[in-house]
Design a protein around this motif. Structure first.
Motif, PDB file in Angstrom:
ATOM      1  N   ILE A  69     -42.069 -40.056  47.294  1.00 14.83           N
ATOM      2  CA  ILE A  69     -43.446 -39.799  46.548  1.00 14.83           C
ATOM      3  C   ILE A  69     -43.323 -39.107  45.356  1.00 14.83           C
ATOM      4  O   ILE A  69     -43.910 -39.637  44.302  1.00 14.83           O
ATOM      5  N   CYS A  70     -42.867 -37.983  45.077  1.00 12.10           N
ATOM      6  CA  CYS A  70     -42.666 -36.940  44.071  1.00 12.10           C
ATOM      7  C   CYS A  70     -42.073 -37.775  42.696  1.00 12.10           C
ATOM      8  O   CYS A  70     -42.613 -37.834  41.660  1.00 12.10           O
ATOM      9  N   GLU A  71     -41.156 -38.617  43.192  1.00  7.12           N
ATOM     10  CA  GLU A  71     -40.318 -39.310  42.008  1.00  7.12           C
ATOM     11  C   GLU A  71     -41.065 -40.506  41.804  1.00  7.12           C
ATOM     12  O   GLU A  71     -41.085 -40.839  40.570  1.00  7.12           O
ATOM     13  N   TYR A  72     -41.615 -41.239  42.446  1.00  9.44           N
ATOM     14  CA  TYR A  72     -42.665 -42.260  42.113  1.00  9.44           C
ATOM     15  C   TYR A  72     -43.880 -41.818  41.242  1.00  9.44           C
ATOM     16  O   TYR A  72     -43.809 -42.313  40.039  1.00  9.44           O
ATOM     17  N   LEU A  73     -44.353 -40.616  41.503  1.00  9.65           N
ATOM     18  CA  LEU A  73     -45.448 -40.010  40.629  1.00  9.65           C
ATOM     19  C   LEU A  73     -44.889 -39.720  39.443  1.00  9.65           C
ATOM     20  O   LEU A  73     -45.583 -39.740  38.361  1.00  9.65           O
ATOM     21  N   PHE A  74     -43.653 -39.012  39.581  1.00 11.44           N
ATOM     22  CA  PHE A  74     -42.992 -38.721  38.183  1.00 11.44           C
ATOM     23  C   PHE A  74     -42.919 -39.907  37.299  1.00 11.44           C
ATOM     24  O   PHE A  74     -43.170 -40.078  36.069  1.00 11.44           O
ATOM     25  N   GLY A  75     -42.397 -41.055  37.973  1.00  8.83           N
ATOM     26  CA  GLY A  75     -42.078 -42.299  37.224  1.00  8.83           C
ATOM     27  C   GLY A  75     -43.304 -42.909  36.566  1.00  8.83           C
ATOM     28  O   GLY A  75     -42.942 -43.470  35.551  1.00  8.83           O
ATOM     29  N   VAL A  76     -44.419 -42.978  37.165  1.00  9.64           N
ATOM     30  CA  VAL A  76     -45.688 -43.333  36.632  1.00  9.64           C
ATOM     31  C   VAL A  76     -46.394 -42.448  35.891  1.00  9.64           C
ATOM     32  O   VAL A  76     -47.500 -42.565  35.340  1.00  9.64           O
ATOM     33  N   GLY A  77     -45.955 -41.270  35.728  1.00 11.63           N
ATOM     34  CA  GLY A  77     -46.439 -40.373  34.757  1.00 11.63           C
ATOM     35  C   GLY A  77     -47.681 -39.490  35.466  1.00 11.63           C
ATOM     36  O   GLY A  77     -48.514 -38.700  34.616  1.00 11.63           O
ATOM     37  N   GLU A  78     -47.983 -39.336  36.780  1.00 16.76           N
ATOM     38  CA  GLU A  78     -49.018 -38.469  37.486  1.00 16.76           C
ATOM     39  C   GLU A  78     -48.463 -37.301  37.583  1.00 16.76           C
ATOM     40  O   GLU A  78     -49.118 -36.018  37.985  1.00 16.76           O
ATOM     41  N   LEU A  79     -46.936 -37.047  37.918  1.00 19.73           N
ATOM     42  CA  LEU A  79     -46.393 -35.718  37.669  1.00 19.73           C
ATOM     43  C   LEU A  79     -45.387 -35.669  36.747  1.00 19.73           C
ATOM     44  O   LEU A  79     -44.986 -36.722  36.116  1.00 19.73           O
ATOM     45  N   THR A  80     -44.880 -34.431  36.202  1.00 16.05           N
ATOM     46  CA  THR A  80     -44.075 -34.325  35.534  1.00 16.05           C
ATOM     47  C   THR A  80     -42.888 -32.986  35.711  1.00 16.05           C
ATOM     48  O   THR A  80     -43.124 -32.512  36.815  1.00 16.05           O
ATOM     49  N   THR A  81     -42.272 -32.780  35.014  1.00 16.31           N
ATOM     50  CA  THR A  81     -41.317 -31.708  35.236  1.00 16.31           C
ATOM     51  C   THR A  81     -41.707 -30.395  34.772  1.00 16.31           C
ATOM     52  O   THR A  81     -41.982 -30.259  33.369  1.00 16.31           O
TER      53      THR A  81
END
Length: 225
Positions: free
Chosen positions: A177-189
């Motif tokens: 889920i973290c990686e999905y949200l990272f991919g769509v821009g809802e999370l970042t590093t």
């Protein structure tokens, strides 16, 4: 109108390519600064991230090849710290691979100019577990920057755990889920510790000018990329 072509030899072609990559520029004679880093990024536009660590991590090497010895903290600060005095220069995202790229390019990669990558295969999990997605976002907001393992613990170990002897891609549901949200821009590093990605919200990481930039037309975004 007569069209004319000019032939060049392989040696000239090699020198042209190397010059375009910044190898013909003189190295700094004094301390390497943020200004030198920006000059190199102005040519390369990205630094590929890789877990391979023989001498140093891969993203440090292109700068060494062009600038000589420099403090690695220069890259770390540009990529994984942010303040009003020293705004973040680089954002982490999937370009052709996982890369550090100028923060102003982050919206371009999230536009329709770039097709969604491998994280789209986590879409069914995201649709199946909307409450877990909401809880992950809430936990990142409370705890971030935070790694997927710490998130899983904070959420009570609710996701499917990694099996014994798991490979790189045998991930827990929280990590997926973290990686999905990272991919769509809802999370970042938010930052990295020992190369582990610690997730955070984009509004706490990226400059307001980047987040508040008007949407770019897909064709224009493709042209810029």
């Amino acid at each position: 109108m007569v069209e004319r072509t000019r032939e060049i030899g392989a040696d000239v072609a090699r020198r042209t390519v190397l010059a375009a990559q910044g190898f013909a520029d003189g190295r700094p004679t004094g301390a390497v600064t943020r200004r030198h880093l920006q000059r190199v990024l102005g040519r390369l536009h990205l630094l590929q991230l890789d877990s391979v660590n023989v001498a140093v991590r891969a993203h440090y090497m292109p700068l060494f090849a062009r600038l000589g010895a420099y403090p690695r903290a220069l890259v770390d600060d540009a990529a994984w710290s942010h303040s009003s005095r020293r705004p973040r220069l680089l954002a982490e995202y999937w370009a052709h691979e996982a890369c550090l790229l100028p923060v102003e390019d982050w919206p371009l990669l999230l536009s329709g100019a770039k097709r969604r990558g491998w994280w789209k295969y986590y879409g069914p999990l995201v649709e199946r577990e909307p409450q877990l997605v909401a809880d992950v976002l809430a936990a990142v907001k409370e705890l971030g920057p935070v790694g997927a393992g710490a998130l899983d613990t904070a959420l009570g170990g609710r996701s499917t755990p990694r099996p014994p002897g798991a490979t790189w891609w045998d991930r827990s549901d929280v990590k997926r889920i973290c990686e999905y949200l990272f991919g769509v821009g809802e999370l970042t590093t938010g930052t990295r510790v020992h190369f582990q990605r610690l997730y955070d919200l984009p509004e706490r990481v990226l400059p307001a000018a980047v987040l508040g930039a008007p949407p770019v037309d897909d064709d224009e975004a493709a042209r810029r990329l």
